[in-house]
Write an enzyme that holds these catalytic residues in place. Structure first.
Site, PDB file in Angstrom:
ATOM      1  N   GLU A 113     -17.993  27.413 -24.330  1.00 35.26           N
ATOM      2  CA  GLU A 113     -19.081  27.362 -25.315  1.00 35.26           C
ATOM      3  C   GLU A 113     -20.144  26.343 -24.919  1.00 35.26           C
ATOM      4  O   GLU A 113     -19.831  25.153 -24.746  1.00 35.26           O
ATOM      5  CB  GLU A 113     -18.494  26.998 -26.694  1.00 35.26           C
ATOM      6  CG  GLU A 113     -19.513  27.043 -27.799  1.00 35.26           C
ATOM      7  CD  GLU A 113     -18.911  26.758 -29.177  1.00 35.26           C
ATOM      8  OE1 GLU A 113     -17.674  26.895 -29.344  1.00 35.26           O
ATOM      9  OE2 GLU A 113     -19.675  26.399 -30.076  1.00 35.26           O
ATOM     10  N   LYS A 124     -13.144  23.200 -36.988  1.00 35.09           N
ATOM     11  CA  LYS A 124     -13.433  23.924 -35.741  1.00 35.09           C
ATOM     12  C   LYS A 124     -14.274  23.019 -34.841  1.00 35.09           C
ATOM     13  O   LYS A 124     -14.085  22.970 -33.629  1.00 35.09           O
ATOM     14  CB  LYS A 124     -14.161  25.238 -36.048  1.00 35.09           C
ATOM     15  CG  LYS A 124     -14.229  26.216 -34.884  1.00 35.09           C
ATOM     16  CD  LYS A 124     -15.337  25.940 -33.881  1.00 35.09           C
ATOM     17  CE  LYS A 124     -15.386  26.989 -32.781  1.00 35.09           C
ATOM     18  NZ  LYS A 124     -16.446  26.728 -31.798  1.00 35.09           N
ATOM     19  N   ASP A 154      -0.691  22.648 -23.961  1.00 37.87           N
ATOM     20  CA  ASP A 154      -0.494  23.844 -24.772  1.00 37.87           C
ATOM     21  C   ASP A 154      -1.411  23.781 -26.002  1.00 37.87           C
ATOM     22  O   ASP A 154      -1.094  23.122 -26.994  1.00 37.87           O
ATOM     23  CB  ASP A 154       0.993  23.906 -25.187  1.00 37.87           C
ATOM     24  CG  ASP A 154       1.343  25.186 -25.915  1.00 37.87           C
ATOM     25  OD1 ASP A 154       0.449  25.788 -26.537  1.00 37.87           O
ATOM     26  OD2 ASP A 154       2.529  25.568 -25.870  1.00 37.87           O
ATOM     27  N   HIS A 209     -28.556  24.120 -29.874  1.00 35.57           N
ATOM     28  CA  HIS A 209     -27.600  25.113 -29.405  1.00 35.57           C
ATOM     29  C   HIS A 209     -28.303  26.214 -28.628  1.00 35.57           C
ATOM     30  O   HIS A 209     -27.821  26.682 -27.613  1.00 35.57           O
ATOM     31  CB  HIS A 209     -26.921  25.720 -30.640  1.00 35.57           C
ATOM     32  CG  HIS A 209     -25.486  25.996 -30.442  1.00 35.57           C
ATOM     33  ND1 HIS A 209     -25.038  27.223 -30.067  1.00 35.57           N
ATOM     34  CD2 HIS A 209     -24.400  25.210 -30.557  1.00 35.57           C
ATOM     35  CE1 HIS A 209     -23.739  27.188 -29.976  1.00 35.57           C
ATOM     36  NE2 HIS A 209     -23.329  25.970 -30.264  1.00 35.57           N
TER      37      HIS A 209
HETATM   38  P1  NAD Z   1       9.169  20.488 -19.240  1.00 34.59           P
HETATM   39  O1  NAD Z   1      10.127  21.575 -19.530  1.00 34.59           O
HETATM   40  O2  NAD Z   1       8.426  20.554 -17.959  1.00 34.59           O
HETATM   41  O3  NAD Z   1       9.962  19.102 -19.371  1.00 34.59           O
HETATM   42  C1  NAD Z   1       9.422  17.885 -18.982  1.00 34.59           C
HETATM   43  C2  NAD Z   1      10.136  17.414 -17.751  1.00 34.59           C
HETATM   44  O4  NAD Z   1       9.462  16.266 -17.248  1.00 34.59           O
HETATM   45  C3  NAD Z   1      11.570  16.989 -18.046  1.00 34.59           C
HETATM   46  O5  NAD Z   1      12.414  17.487 -17.063  1.00 34.59           O
HETATM   47  C4  NAD Z   1      11.501  15.478 -17.982  1.00 34.59           C
HETATM   48  O6  NAD Z   1      12.721  14.913 -17.606  1.00 34.59           O
HETATM   49  C5  NAD Z   1      10.436  15.294 -16.912  1.00 34.59           C
HETATM   50  N1  NAD Z   1       9.721  14.000 -16.921  1.00 34.59           N
HETATM   51  C6  NAD Z   1       9.252  13.383 -15.812  1.00 34.59           C
HETATM   52  N2  NAD Z   1       8.643  12.241 -16.116  1.00 34.59           N
HETATM   53  C7  NAD Z   1       8.698  12.124 -17.446  1.00 34.59           C
HETATM   54  C8  NAD Z   1       8.196  11.168 -18.375  1.00 34.59           C
HETATM   55  N3  NAD Z   1       7.544  10.081 -17.969  1.00 34.59           N
HETATM   56  N4  NAD Z   1       8.357  11.384 -19.689  1.00 34.59           N
HETATM   57  C9  NAD Z   1       9.016  12.499 -20.125  1.00 34.59           C
HETATM   58  N5  NAD Z   1       9.521  13.431 -19.300  1.00 34.59           N
HETATM   59  C10 NAD Z   1       9.368  13.259 -17.976  1.00 34.59           C
HETATM   60  O7  NAD Z   1       8.057  20.378 -20.369  1.00 34.59           O
HETATM   61  P2  NAD Z   1       8.175  20.068 -21.904  1.00 34.59           P
HETATM   62  O8  NAD Z   1       7.204  18.981 -22.122  1.00 34.59           O
HETATM   63  O9  NAD Z   1       9.563  19.879 -22.395  1.00 34.59           O
HETATM   64  O10 NAD Z   1       7.637  21.426 -22.554  1.00 34.59           O
HETATM   65  C11 NAD Z   1       6.292  21.741 -22.479  1.00 34.59           C
HETATM   66  C12 NAD Z   1       6.115  23.222 -22.197  1.00 34.59           C
HETATM   67  O11 NAD Z   1       6.853  23.999 -23.131  1.00 34.59           O
HETATM   68  C13 NAD Z   1       4.688  23.641 -22.316  1.00 34.59           C
HETATM   69  O12 NAD Z   1       4.347  24.388 -21.175  1.00 34.59           O
HETATM   70  C14 NAD Z   1       4.699  24.529 -23.566  1.00 34.59           C
HETATM   71  O13 NAD Z   1       3.684  25.510 -23.480  1.00 34.59           O
HETATM   72  C15 NAD Z   1       6.055  25.107 -23.549  1.00 34.59           C
HETATM   73  N6  NAD Z   1       6.639  25.593 -24.801  1.00 34.59           N
HETATM   74  C16 NAD Z   1       6.035  25.404 -26.026  1.00 34.59           C
HETATM   75  C17 NAD Z   1       6.631  25.888 -27.170  1.00 34.59           C
HETATM   76  C18 NAD Z   1       5.977  25.608 -28.495  1.00 34.59           C
HETATM   77  O14 NAD Z   1       5.083  24.785 -28.569  1.00 34.59           O
HETATM   78  N7  NAD Z   1       6.383  26.246 -29.590  1.00 34.59           N
HETATM   79  C19 NAD Z   1       7.856  26.552 -27.100  1.00 34.59           C
HETATM   80  C20 NAD Z   1       8.468  26.711 -25.855  1.00 34.59           C
HETATM   81  C21 NAD Z   1       7.854  26.223 -24.717  1.00 34.59           C
END
Ligand code: NAD
Length: 439
Positions: free
Chosen positions: A83, A263, A279, A377
């Protein structure tokens, strides 16, 4: 290195000059940055491994929001958005906020809620007691599921119980996700502890999933803007300030207005969320649920007059963001965005994102409270229209200016302007044909 986010005249530079200047100022490798940002940040082979049924990639403009000062530190905000005017408006508003010392922000610990649903719980009071009595055991069980998170100082920290009635009982496991958004982490936790929770509550196991209402993970931003920094064209600072406060009150009383007000906040929030590979659906869901938490959908950002006559802004919203995990692992654009932003933690990123949200809201209200939003705009929109009819290079700006000046920001207007500027002989005919048609 002291970071800078003030680059006067940035918009006038060429794309290459902007890259060179920011790479130098932010300590990035300009060749790496160029490589990552020229192809949209992700190649087809990587995209094919990221989601299903891939047939290509889809790029959006990547820009830097400027002038952002949060708690005395300068940040350049990576913004991905289609946008026009959002980046310019947020940068301009952030420059105004700087005059009052910048944004003051605080972020909660990065705690996500993992929900375990139980059905057919006959005695919710004793189910709740059983959970409290076994809290330490359940937290230890949860933490065994995420050892790498625990090793980084995160993990399950607390439990909550909620009786929803009709035998439906919910246990929340609060998990400190450190620098991750945490969805996968807390889903893992929920699945690990659910069977034990079901046996303790004598319930039937239901869903085991995070809540996107991440209200334990809120950001709060305050800004105090000197009234004279708000003046715009013929409008005095007082006039603009009072107009913004009136607009805030309107949003506080009316859901139709609050939706559009929010928004405007999300214009800035989402742009940084997308750029950093986060996300945005999760952020959007959480933001709007939080806005409605009182039972009435309300503005996320409100404005008042301070005792000294300054304009006071206050924004509060949940932000579940990560700087590790998710797409940031594979998307080169997201990686560059995080490097450019320079944040060291998910909490720091959340504060920057929320400040850009406040800046976007301020910019929109300042325009609305004066000459309306369309004036600024339309010139930016005119560029998009110019590109759409095939203008390239210098012609984009020239066509945009012409159709804007003529007050005819349409595809037809742009085609005519382009034809005229490129010396197309058919112009006069086209012009007269249009006159005939429109009369
Ligand atoms: P992820 O699965 O990649 O987990 C994070 C990883 O990073 C872990 O293995 C953790 O050990 C590691 N890590 C490394 N350094 C870290 C630090 N400093 N702090 C924390 N962890 C560290 O990701 P996630 O964050 O668990 O999940 C995010 C993803 O899940 C997004 O892509 C999202 O779109 C998706 N998701 C979202 C939903 C929802 O919002 N409803 C549902 C399912 C999946």
């Amino acid at each position: 290195m002291t970071r800078n986010s003030r680059f006067p005249g940035f918009y006038r530079l060429s794309l290459e000059e902007r890259r060179r200047l920011t790479a130098e100022a932010l300590g990035l490798d300009v060749r790496e940055m160029t490589r990552a940002l020229s192809g949209g940040g992700i190649d087809c082979a990587t995209a094919d491994k990221t989601i299903e049924n891939v047939v290509g990639t889809y790029a959006l403009p990547f820009a830097f929001g400027l002038n952002i000062k949060v708690n005395g530190v300068d940040y350049v905000a990576p913004m991905v958005i289609e946008e026009p005017s959002v980046v310019a408006a947020a940068s301009n508003a952030a420059r105004i906020v700087r005059d009052g010392g910048g944004f003051h922000a605080e972020a909660d610990l990065p705690i996500m809620i993992s929900q375990v649903q139980l059905d057919d719980v006959a005695d919710p009071a004793s189910a709740a007691r059983a959970i409290v009595e076994h809290k330490a055991e359940l937290i230890a069980l949860a933490n065994r599921a995420v050892p790498s998170l625990v090793a980084r100082g995160g993990g399950a920290v607390d439990l909550e119980t909620r009786d929803l009635g009709d035998g439906i009982f919910v246990v929340h496991i609060l998990v400190d996700c450190r620098d991750a958004m945490g969805a996968n982490l807390v889903n893992t936790v929920a699945e690990e502890v659910a069977p034990r929770i079901a046996s303790l509550t004598r319930g039937r196991m239901g869903l085991r999933i995070l809540s996107n209402l991440s209200d334990q993970r809120c950001v709060r931003v305050r800004a105090s803007i000197p009234v004279n920094a708000l003046s715009l064209d013929a409008h005095s600072g007082e006039e603009v300030r009072d107009g913004i406060v009136r607009a805030s009150r309107f949003a506080e009383r009316d859901v139709y207005r609050a939706t559009t007000h929010n928004k405007g906040v999300m214009n800035g929030v989402d742009a940084v969320v997308v750029a950093t590979g986060n996300d945005w659906r999760a952020v959007e869901a959480g933001a709007h649920a939080y806005a409605a938490r009182s039972g009435r959908y309300s503005p996320l950002c409100t404005w008042r007059v301070g005792d000294d006559g300054s304009l006071l802004g206050y924004l509060e919203m949940p932000l579940a963001l990560g700087i590790v995990g998710g797409p940031s692992r594979v998307h080169q654009g997201a990686r560059v965005a995080l490097q450019a932003c320079g944040v060291k933690s998910a909490q720091e990123l959340a504060m920057v994102v929320a400040c850009v949200g406040m800046a976007s809201n301020l910019a929109a209200l300042r325009a609305l409270a004066t000459d309306g939003i369309q004036r600024g705009h339309m010139l930016l929109h005119a560029r998009t229209v110019a590109i759409a009819v095939g203008a390239v290079g210098d012609l984009v700006e020239r066509v945009a200016e012409e159709i804007h000046l003529r007050g005819n920001v349409t595809m037809d207007g742009a085609r005519l302007a382009l034809a005229r500027l490129t010396g197309n002989p058919a112009v006069d005919e086209l012009d007269s044909a249009r006159v005939v048609v429109t009369q």
